[in-house]
Write an enzyme that holds these catalytic residues in place. Sequence first.
Site, PDB file in Angstrom:
ATOM      1  N   CYS A   1      23.741 -29.037   1.751  1.00  0.00           N
ATOM      2  CA  CYS A   1      22.749 -30.074   2.054  1.00  0.00           C
ATOM      3  C   CYS A   1      23.178 -31.428   1.483  1.00  0.00           C
ATOM      4  O   CYS A   1      24.141 -31.536   0.713  1.00  0.00           O
ATOM      5  CB  CYS A   1      21.379 -29.674   1.505  1.00  0.00           C
ATOM      6  SG  CYS A   1      21.267 -29.672  -0.306  1.00  0.00           S
TER       7      CYS A   1
ATOM      8  N   CYS B   1      19.126 -20.971 -18.545  1.00  0.00           N
ATOM      9  CA  CYS B   1      18.070 -21.976 -18.705  1.00  0.00           C
ATOM     10  C   CYS B   1      18.321 -22.871 -19.913  1.00  0.00           C
ATOM     11  O   CYS B   1      18.780 -23.987 -19.778  1.00  0.00           O
ATOM     12  CB  CYS B   1      16.701 -21.298 -18.807  1.00  0.00           C
ATOM     13  SG  CYS B   1      15.311 -22.449 -18.937  1.00  0.00           S
TER      14      CYS B   1
ATOM     15  N   CYS C   1      11.330 -17.201 -21.694  1.00  0.00           N
ATOM     16  CA  CYS C   1      11.199 -18.642 -21.868  1.00  0.00           C
ATOM     17  C   CYS C   1       9.713 -19.010 -21.831  1.00  0.00           C
ATOM     18  O   CYS C   1       8.884 -18.267 -21.299  1.00  0.00           O
ATOM     19  CB  CYS C   1      11.969 -19.329 -20.741  1.00  0.00           C
ATOM     20  SG  CYS C   1      11.722 -21.108 -20.582  1.00  0.00           S
ATOM     21  N   HIS C   2       9.365 -20.191 -22.358  1.00  0.00           N
ATOM     22  CA  HIS C   2       7.975 -20.649 -22.302  1.00  0.00           C
ATOM     23  C   HIS C   2       7.484 -20.814 -20.862  1.00  0.00           C
ATOM     24  O   HIS C   2       6.280 -20.722 -20.611  1.00  0.00           O
ATOM     25  CB  HIS C   2       7.829 -21.978 -23.063  1.00  0.00           C
ATOM     26  CG  HIS C   2       7.560 -21.793 -24.520  1.00  0.00           C
ATOM     27  ND1 HIS C   2       8.568 -21.679 -25.451  1.00  0.00           N
ATOM     28  CD2 HIS C   2       6.390 -21.669 -25.215  1.00  0.00           C
ATOM     29  CE1 HIS C   2       8.040 -21.520 -26.656  1.00  0.00           C
ATOM     30  NE2 HIS C   2       6.720 -21.499 -26.537  1.00  0.00           N
ATOM     31  N   THR C   3       8.407 -21.046 -19.934  1.00  0.00           N
ATOM     32  CA  THR C   3       8.002 -21.136 -18.530  1.00  0.00           C
ATOM     33  C   THR C   3       7.469 -19.792 -18.042  1.00  0.00           C
ATOM     34  O   THR C   3       6.494 -19.733 -17.282  1.00  0.00           O
ATOM     35  CB  THR C   3       9.190 -21.587 -17.664  1.00  0.00           C
ATOM     36  OG1 THR C   3       9.651 -22.862 -18.127  1.00  0.00           O
ATOM     37  CG2 THR C   3       8.790 -21.713 -16.200  1.00  0.00           C
TER      38      THR C   3
ATOM     39  N   CYS D   1      23.184 -31.422  -2.398  1.00  0.00           N
ATOM     40  CA  CYS D   1      24.322 -30.752  -3.022  1.00  0.00           C
ATOM     41  C   CYS D   1      25.607 -31.561  -2.873  1.00  0.00           C
ATOM     42  O   CYS D   1      26.502 -31.492  -3.725  1.00  0.00           O
ATOM     43  CB  CYS D   1      24.509 -29.356  -2.422  1.00  0.00           C
ATOM     44  SG  CYS D   1      23.249 -28.154  -2.925  1.00  0.00           S
TER      45      CYS D   1
ATOM     46  N   CYS E   1      18.662 -29.330  -4.879  1.00  0.00           N
ATOM     47  CA  CYS E   1      19.096 -28.769  -3.599  1.00  0.00           C
ATOM     48  C   CYS E   1      17.915 -28.818  -2.651  1.00  0.00           C
ATOM     49  O   CYS E   1      16.769 -28.561  -3.049  1.00  0.00           O
ATOM     50  CB  CYS E   1      19.570 -27.325  -3.801  1.00  0.00           C
ATOM     51  SG  CYS E   1      19.979 -26.434  -2.273  1.00  0.00           S
TER      52      CYS E   1
ATOM     53  N   CYS F   1      22.993 -24.747  -2.620  1.00  0.00           N
ATOM     54  CA  CYS F   1      23.486 -24.173  -1.363  1.00  0.00           C
ATOM     55  C   CYS F   1      24.885 -24.676  -1.029  1.00  0.00           C
ATOM     56  O   CYS F   1      25.628 -24.033  -0.298  1.00  0.00           O
ATOM     57  CB  CYS F   1      22.513 -24.491  -0.221  1.00  0.00           C
ATOM     58  SG  CYS F   1      22.544 -26.218   0.357  1.00  0.00           S
TER      59      CYS F   1
ATOM     60  N   HIS G   1      13.395 -15.470 -15.501  1.00  0.00           N
ATOM     61  CA  HIS G   1      14.407 -16.283 -14.822  1.00  0.00           C
ATOM     62  C   HIS G   1      15.696 -16.445 -15.609  1.00  0.00           C
ATOM     63  O   HIS G   1      16.661 -16.998 -15.087  1.00  0.00           O
ATOM     64  CB  HIS G   1      13.832 -17.664 -14.477  1.00  0.00           C
ATOM     65  CG  HIS G   1      13.478 -18.508 -15.671  1.00  0.00           C
ATOM     66  ND1 HIS G   1      12.328 -18.307 -16.400  1.00  0.00           N
ATOM     67  CD2 HIS G   1      14.119 -19.550 -16.242  1.00  0.00           C
ATOM     68  CE1 HIS G   1      12.274 -19.194 -17.371  1.00  0.00           C
ATOM     69  NE2 HIS G   1      13.346 -19.959 -17.317  1.00  0.00           N
ATOM     70  N   GLU G   2      15.745 -15.984 -16.842  1.00  0.00           N
ATOM     71  CA  GLU G   2      16.984 -16.044 -17.622  1.00  0.00           C
ATOM     72  C   GLU G   2      17.593 -14.650 -17.675  1.00  0.00           C
ATOM     73  O   GLU G   2      17.026 -13.757 -18.310  1.00  0.00           O
ATOM     74  CB  GLU G   2      16.707 -16.497 -19.062  1.00  0.00           C
ATOM     75  CG  GLU G   2      16.312 -17.944 -19.221  1.00  0.00           C
ATOM     76  CD  GLU G   2      16.233 -18.346 -20.687  1.00  0.00           C
ATOM     77  OE1 GLU G   2      16.206 -19.542 -20.948  1.00  0.00           O
ATOM     78  OE2 GLU G   2      16.187 -17.459 -21.558  1.00  0.00           O
TER      79      GLU G   2
ATOM     80  N   ARG H   1      16.019 -25.744  -4.744  1.00  0.00           N
ATOM     81  CA  ARG H   1      15.632 -26.360  -6.013  1.00  0.00           C
ATOM     82  C   ARG H   1      14.494 -25.557  -6.647  1.00  0.00           C
ATOM     83  O   ARG H   1      13.803 -24.782  -5.980  1.00  0.00           O
ATOM     84  CB  ARG H   1      15.196 -27.810  -5.804  1.00  0.00           C
ATOM     85  CG  ARG H   1      13.898 -27.950  -5.038  1.00  0.00           C
ATOM     86  CD  ARG H   1      13.444 -29.394  -4.977  1.00  0.00           C
ATOM     87  NE  ARG H   1      14.351 -30.228  -4.207  1.00  0.00           N
ATOM     88  CZ  ARG H   1      14.220 -31.552  -4.112  1.00  0.00           C
ATOM     89  NH1 ARG H   1      13.246 -32.177  -4.751  1.00  0.00           N
ATOM     90  NH2 ARG H   1      15.061 -32.249  -3.389  1.00  0.00           N
TER      91      ARG H   1
ATOM     92  N   ARG I   1      14.410 -17.058 -28.703  1.00  0.00           N
ATOM     93  CA  ARG I   1      14.666 -16.241 -27.518  1.00  0.00           C
ATOM     94  C   ARG I   1      14.677 -14.778 -27.936  1.00  0.00           C
ATOM     95  O   ARG I   1      15.393 -14.400 -28.871  1.00  0.00           O
ATOM     96  CB  ARG I   1      16.006 -16.610 -26.870  1.00  0.00           C
ATOM     97  CG  ARG I   1      15.972 -17.852 -26.000  1.00  0.00           C
ATOM     98  CD  ARG I   1      15.085 -17.618 -24.786  1.00  0.00           C
ATOM     99  NE  ARG I   1      15.127 -18.726 -23.846  1.00  0.00           N
ATOM    100  CZ  ARG I   1      14.289 -19.765 -23.854  1.00  0.00           C
ATOM    101  NH1 ARG I   1      13.353 -19.853 -24.793  1.00  0.00           N
ATOM    102  NH2 ARG I   1      14.374 -20.710 -22.938  1.00  0.00           N
TER     103      ARG I   1
END
Length: 387
Positions: free
Chosen positions: A110, A186, A54-56, A113, A121, A107, A77-78, A125, A382
Site C-alpha cells: 500500500c 510490543c 501488556c496493559h493493552t 508501506c 499500513c 502488507c 498480542h505479544e 495497522r 512483563r
Amino acid sequence: MDSKEAASAHSGNEITCTAAVAWGPGQPFSIERIRVQPPQKLEVRIKILFTSICHTDLSAWQGENESQRVYPRILGHEASGVVESVGEGVEDIKEGDHVLTIFNGECGECTYCNNKTTNLCAKFRVDASRSVMRIDGKTRFLTQDGKPIYHFLNTSTFSEYTVIDSACVVKINPKAPLDKMTLFSCCLSTGIGAVNNIAKIHQGSTVAVFGLGPVGLAVIAGAKTRGASTIIGVDINDDKRIKGQKLGMTTFVNPRDVKTSVHEKIREMTEGGVDFSFECAGNLDVLREAFLSTHDGWGLTVLLGIHPTPRTLPLHPMELFEGRTITASVFGGVKGKTQLPLFVDQFMNMEEMKMEEFITHELPFNKIDQAFELLIHGKSLRCLLHL
C-alpha cells in the site's frame, strides 16, 4: 514426530487446542478447548510457545473502551512461536520458521508501506475494534459447538495456536531466544523504536521519561545505547528506581517528593529543560508535565502512552510558538516486516539491553488470571506465560 512432521500432519486441517477465552469485561479467563481453523489465503497459523501480558491486554479484558467490547474473545498480542502452516500466497514465511506476532502489520504494497516516513499500513495497522479476519470477515476460532470466538489486535496470542494475517507475522533469527523475543512484539520495539526512529536521540542528549513501565524502561535502555548523557526517570513508584538505574537512568524523580512542579524541577536540573521527553503513562496531566519539561526552542515530546477518550491535548496553541514540539508514535515507528528482524539481530546480544530485567515473572499458561493480578497490582513488568 519432529516439529516439521507435526506441522505437515496438521496443515490444512482444523486443530483443537487450549486457549484463554474472555467471555465478558473483567470475568475470569476460561481455560478451555477450542477449534482453530486452517489459515486461508495470505494467512499463517502459528504454534505459540511464549506470550506476555501488556496493559493493552488488561484494558481490553476490563472492557475500558465500550466501543471495543467484543466477546467471547481471545486476547494477547505479544508472542513468539513456530509457524505450523501457511495459507495460499504466503511466500516469505514457511512451516518451521521462528516468528513474532505484531499488532501493527505491514502488507508491503500500500501507499503507507511504500512511504518511508510512516510505519502504518492501510490494511493491517493496529485496530482494537477489528475482531474478524480481513479476507472473509469470519473468525478462525470456534467453540466446541461451532460458535465464533473473536480476534484481538490482529494477533490473539492467548491460545496454543492462532491464525494471523501474514502481514502481522515476522520471521526472525532462529538463534534468538524465543522466550525473551516476545518483548519485541510490543514494548521493546515501541520504546527503543521511538528513541531511534522518532526522537533520533544523539550522543550527549538529555532525556526525561515519564512513566517507568516496560515501555518507559525500554526508552531508557534505548537512550543509553544512543549515548544520552542525562536520563531522568519520573514515576510515583519508588520501586522503579532500581530497574531504571540498571538500564541506564541517571536520575530518578518521584513527583510526590517534589515541592514545585515536576517540569520546573527538571528544568532546574538541566539548565532550562531536556532535549527529549517521553510520555509513557497514558495520563494527560503527565503529558503536560513532559511537554513543559523540554527546553524551549528545540524540545521534543514523544507520546507513547495510550490515552482514554474524550479528553484532548492539554496545550494552548500559542505554547507551540515557544519552539517545543510534540508527536506520537505507534510501535516506535518500526516497520515490522522489514525492520524488526534487523532490530532483533542488533539488540539480542547487546549487554546494555538486559532484556531479562523486563521479564519479572514466569508462569504456566493456565495461571493467566494470576498473571493479570500481578499486573493490576503493579507487581510485574512483563509476566511471561509458557504454553
